[in-house]
Design an enzyme around this catalytic site. Structure first.
Site, mmCIF file in Angstrom:
data_model
loop_
_atom_site.group_PDB
_atom_site.id
_atom_site.type_symbol
_atom_site.label_atom_id
_atom_site.label_comp_id
_atom_site.label_asym_id
_atom_site.label_seq_id
_atom_site.Cartn_x
_atom_site.Cartn_y
_atom_site.Cartn_z
ATOM 1 N N LYS A 141 -0.209 5.394 8.085
ATOM 2 C CA LYS A 141 0.536 5.578 6.829
ATOM 3 C C LYS A 141 -0.426 5.786 5.666
ATOM 4 O O LYS A 141 -0.243 6.694 4.839
ATOM 5 C CB LYS A 141 1.416 4.353 6.575
ATOM 6 C CG LYS A 141 2.156 4.365 5.246
ATOM 7 C CD LYS A 141 2.552 2.971 4.797
ATOM 8 C CE LYS A 141 1.340 2.165 4.387
ATOM 9 N NZ LYS A 141 1.669 0.855 3.797
ATOM 10 N N LYS A 193 -7.188 1.802 -2.843
ATOM 11 C CA LYS A 193 -6.812 1.352 -1.502
ATOM 12 C C LYS A 193 -6.900 2.501 -0.497
ATOM 13 O O LYS A 193 -7.363 2.328 0.632
ATOM 14 C CB LYS A 193 -5.400 0.760 -1.507
ATOM 15 C CG LYS A 193 -4.898 0.324 -0.126
ATOM 16 C CD LYS A 193 -5.791 -0.745 0.510
ATOM 17 C CE LYS A 193 -5.377 -1.070 1.930
ATOM 18 N NZ LYS A 193 -4.157 -1.877 2.026
ATOM 19 N N SER A 245 0.858 -1.190 0.000
ATOM 20 C CA SER A 245 0.000 0.000 0.000
ATOM 21 C C SER A 245 0.888 1.231 0.000
ATOM 22 O O SER A 245 1.543 1.535 0.998
ATOM 23 C CB SER A 245 -0.914 0.004 1.232
ATOM 24 O OG SER A 245 -1.835 -1.048 1.177
#
Length: 303
Positions: free
Chosen positions: A246, A178, A104
């Protein structure tokens, strides 16, 4: 030859990054009959896969040598950059091979990697996943793919043991999907945690509350799995709060670049930032409940 043909079945896969998610994903590919070579920065996390039939490589270059498909499942964009380009894996990947980055990372990094690999004649697909360790073990991951349609269509037999792959657009679109997914996950975790506190503060049972609303409009995988963790107060990481943060950082950066204001995402981003800053990065992201309880001066039960 079709995607299910014997020639495709014999494609050799290099799997780089065998941590919490990568190891069960690699194991699913081995179980499906693929020849898989694995590498991990910490060799101890790759070694157990040898008993499942994987070949363990000492370096990323060794792992990708002779591979038809290279899958990366690494911590962040810096790790992907390091493994592919600084450690020389890209130089050892054969022209015509495909890199599937299931890490990701921010969309602009995915597009940059795709362009640099294309110069070497290597295909690139950004294909991050959602579903956590549970989905990785069961082979039910949601796989969001960005890249050339024909390339993605030709990889369906490789995606299938790991989950359901959907092409959502050109290079970088998988990573964008995502980020959007992680927005929904984070905001929903925050909503479920706040609801649990409201019920408990008013004298109700969080466990009974969760049971009561199952099947209604508030039903979700977050309520099912993360709500259960909140009730049982089990916060060992399936998905860590540091990784959640993150992804939220990347979502907020992308929103800024697109001149968007995302107030709900911004609010939960701030809460996860504080939670991780207080030393809780390795707790499951459902552990945001602990942070919200602390803000309200409530213990919420055993921790």
């Amino acid at each position: 030859m079709t995607a299910s043909g014997k020639g495709q079945d014999r494609r050799r896969i290099a799997f780089l990054g065998t941590g919490l998610m990568g190891a069960p994903m690699a194991r699913r590919l081995i179980g499906a009959g693929f020849a898989v070579t694995v590498w991990n920065r910490d060799p101890g996390k790759a070694a157990p896969l040898a008993t499942d039939g994987a070949v363990c490589a000492e370096t990323p270059r060794d792992a990708v040598s002779g591979a038809d498909v290279v899958i990366t499942m690494l911590t962040n964009a810096e790790a992907v950059e390091d493994v592919l380009f600084e450690r020389g894996a890209a130089d050892a990947i054969a022209s015509g091979a495909t890199v599937i980055d299931m890490s990701s990372i921010a969309p602009h990094f995915a597009r940059d990697h795709a362009a640099r690999l294309a110069e070497r004649g290597i295909h690139h697909v950004d294909a991050p996943v959602s579903g956590g360790v549970v989905g990785a073990e069961a082979g039910t991951l949601a796989i969001m793919a960005g890249g050339d349609k024909d390339v993605i269509d030709g990889l369906q037999d490789i995606f299938a043991p790991m989950g359901r792959a959907t092409r959502v657009g050109p290079s970088g679109a998988g990573q964008l999907a995502k980020l959007a997914n992680q927005q929904i996950v984070a905001v929903t975790i925050g909503a479920v945690a706040e609801a649990m506190m409201l019920i408990e503060a008013g004298g109700g049972s969080p466990a009974a509350f969760r049971d009561a609303i199952r099947g209604g409009f508030a039903e979700s995988r977050i309520l099912e799995l993360h709500g259960k963790r909140m009730v049982e107060r089990q916060f060992a990481p399936g998905g860590s709060s540091s990784n959640q943060l993150k992804d939220l950082n990347a979502a907020m950066e992308t929103a800024k670049a697109l001149s968007l204001t995302l107030p709900l995402t911004a609010a939960v981003h701030g809460e996860f930032g504080a939670f991780v800053a207080n030393g809780n990065g390795e707790k499951d992201h459902s552990g945001l409940l602990l942070h919200l309880e602390e803000k309200n001066g409530r213990s919420g039960g055993k921790q």
